[in-house]
Design a protein around this motif. Structure first.
Motif, PDB file in Angstrom:
ATOM      1  N   VAL A 129       0.868  -1.168   0.000  1.00 10.29           N
ATOM      2  CA  VAL A 129       0.000   0.000   0.000  1.00 10.29           C
ATOM      3  C   VAL A 129       0.911   1.227   0.000  1.00 10.29           C
ATOM      4  CG1 VAL A 129      -1.846   1.213   1.202  1.00 10.29           C
ATOM      5  CG2 VAL A 129      -1.740  -1.266   1.277  1.00 10.29           C
ATOM      6  N   LEU A 130       1.083   1.835  -1.153  1.00  8.33           N
ATOM      7  CA  LEU A 130       2.010   2.952  -1.308  1.00  8.33           C
ATOM      8  C   LEU A 130       1.301   4.285  -1.506  1.00  8.33           C
ATOM      9  CD1 LEU A 130       4.622   1.201  -3.616  1.00  8.33           C
ATOM     10  CD2 LEU A 130       4.714   1.514  -1.149  1.00  8.33           C
ATOM     11  N   GLU A 131      -0.027   4.284  -1.460  1.00 11.89           N
ATOM     12  CA  GLU A 131      -0.769   5.532  -1.615  1.00 11.89           C
ATOM     13  C   GLU A 131      -0.521   6.416  -0.403  1.00 11.89           C
ATOM     14  OE1 GLU A 131      -2.780   2.571  -1.588  1.00 11.89           O
ATOM     15  OE2 GLU A 131      -2.550   2.268  -3.723  1.00 11.89           O
ATOM     16  N   PRO A 132      -0.524   7.736  -0.589  1.00 13.30           N
ATOM     17  CA  PRO A 132      -0.340   8.624   0.567  1.00 13.30           C
ATOM     18  C   PRO A 132      -1.513   8.513   1.530  1.00 13.30           C
ATOM     19  CG  PRO A 132      -0.707   9.882  -1.447  1.00 13.30           C
ATOM     20  CD  PRO A 132      -0.610   8.454  -1.845  1.00 13.30           C
ATOM     21  N   VAL A 133      -1.223   8.720   2.795  1.00 15.90           N
ATOM     22  CA  VAL A 133      -2.239   8.606   3.837  1.00 15.90           C
ATOM     23  C   VAL A 133      -3.088   9.865   3.833  1.00 15.90           C
ATOM     24  CG1 VAL A 133      -2.615   8.353   6.310  1.00 15.90           C
ATOM     25  CG2 VAL A 133      -0.707   7.214   5.230  1.00 15.90           C
ATOM     26  N   THR A 134      -4.407   9.704   3.856  1.00 16.27           N
ATOM     27  CA  THR A 134      -5.307  10.842   3.985  1.00 16.27           C
ATOM     28  C   THR A 134      -5.872  10.814   5.398  1.00 16.27           C
ATOM     29  OG1 THR A 134      -7.141   9.513   3.134  1.00 16.27           O
ATOM     30  CG2 THR A 134      -5.941  10.863   1.552  1.00 16.27           C
ATOM     31  N   PRO A 135      -5.748  11.908   6.140  1.00 18.46           N
ATOM     32  CA  PRO A 135      -6.264  11.899   7.506  1.00 18.46           C
ATOM     33  C   PRO A 135      -7.785  11.785   7.505  1.00 18.46           C
ATOM     34  CG  PRO A 135      -5.523  14.090   6.897  1.00 18.46           C
ATOM     35  CD  PRO A 135      -5.137  13.166   5.789  1.00 18.46           C
TER      36      PRO A 135
END
Length: 174
Positions: free
Chosen positions: A116-122
């Motif tokens: 899982v390399l997608e950026p983290v969305t808060p």
């Protein structure tokens, strides 16, 4: 030999399982996604996540610990320089397992395991949670009272200004 407490070993003895999981982890880090059986993926997940945690720390000791598990310097280099910066804001959950169906030959459950390399969305707070958080924040901060500001009488200023102007005009006339 006592029976293993973690269930049956994949493919034989513990050494064979350890080497097989290391090879699967190396393939996962190289290709970012692999297709394997469900049991292998479930056994691989903790190994891969532990290696990514080593990479996130990034120091020499953790690099050597990862080299002790995988052993391929090119894979470790990619793990530490490419994958670790992409998951630095993520607190775990570095892998995703998606079921694909059953293999034709032996009907084994097949899965796609990927990083899982997608950026983290808060996550957005719900209105109820936001309302609960505000009173707690207000209670934690000490109440500081501001001193009342003294008001300057505007009449005095208005009276003085014309008087100065009048005095200046009379001085110019003389």
């Amino acid at each position: 030999m006592p029976t293993p407490t973690k269930g049956p070993r994949l493919g034989g003895g513990p050494a064979h399982e350890r080497h097989m999981l290391a090879n699967l982890a190396a393939a996962l880090f190289t290709h970012k996604s692999i297709k394997t059986t469900e049991m292998r993926a479930k056994r691989l997940r903790p190994v891969a996540e532990r290696l990514i945690t080593f990479a996130k720390k990034g120091d020499l000791h953790n690099r050597r610990r990862a080299l002790g598990i995988i052993g391929d310097k090119t894979v470790i280099h990619e793990l530490f320089t490419v994958i670790a910066p992409q998951v630095e804001n993520r607190d775990g959950g570095y892998t995703r397992i998606t079921k694909l169906g059953f293999r034709k030959g032996d009907n084994a459950s097949m899965v796609q395991m990927e990083l899982v390399l997608e950026p983290v969305t808060p996550k957005k707070k719900s209105p109820k949670a936001a309302a609960k958080a505000e009173p707690k924040a207000a209670a934690e901060e000490p109440a500081v009272e501001e001193a009342p500001v003294e008001e300057v009488a505007t009449e005095d200023v208005a009276v003085e200004a014309p008087a100065e102007d009048a005095a200046a005009e009379t001085a110019e006339e003389k």
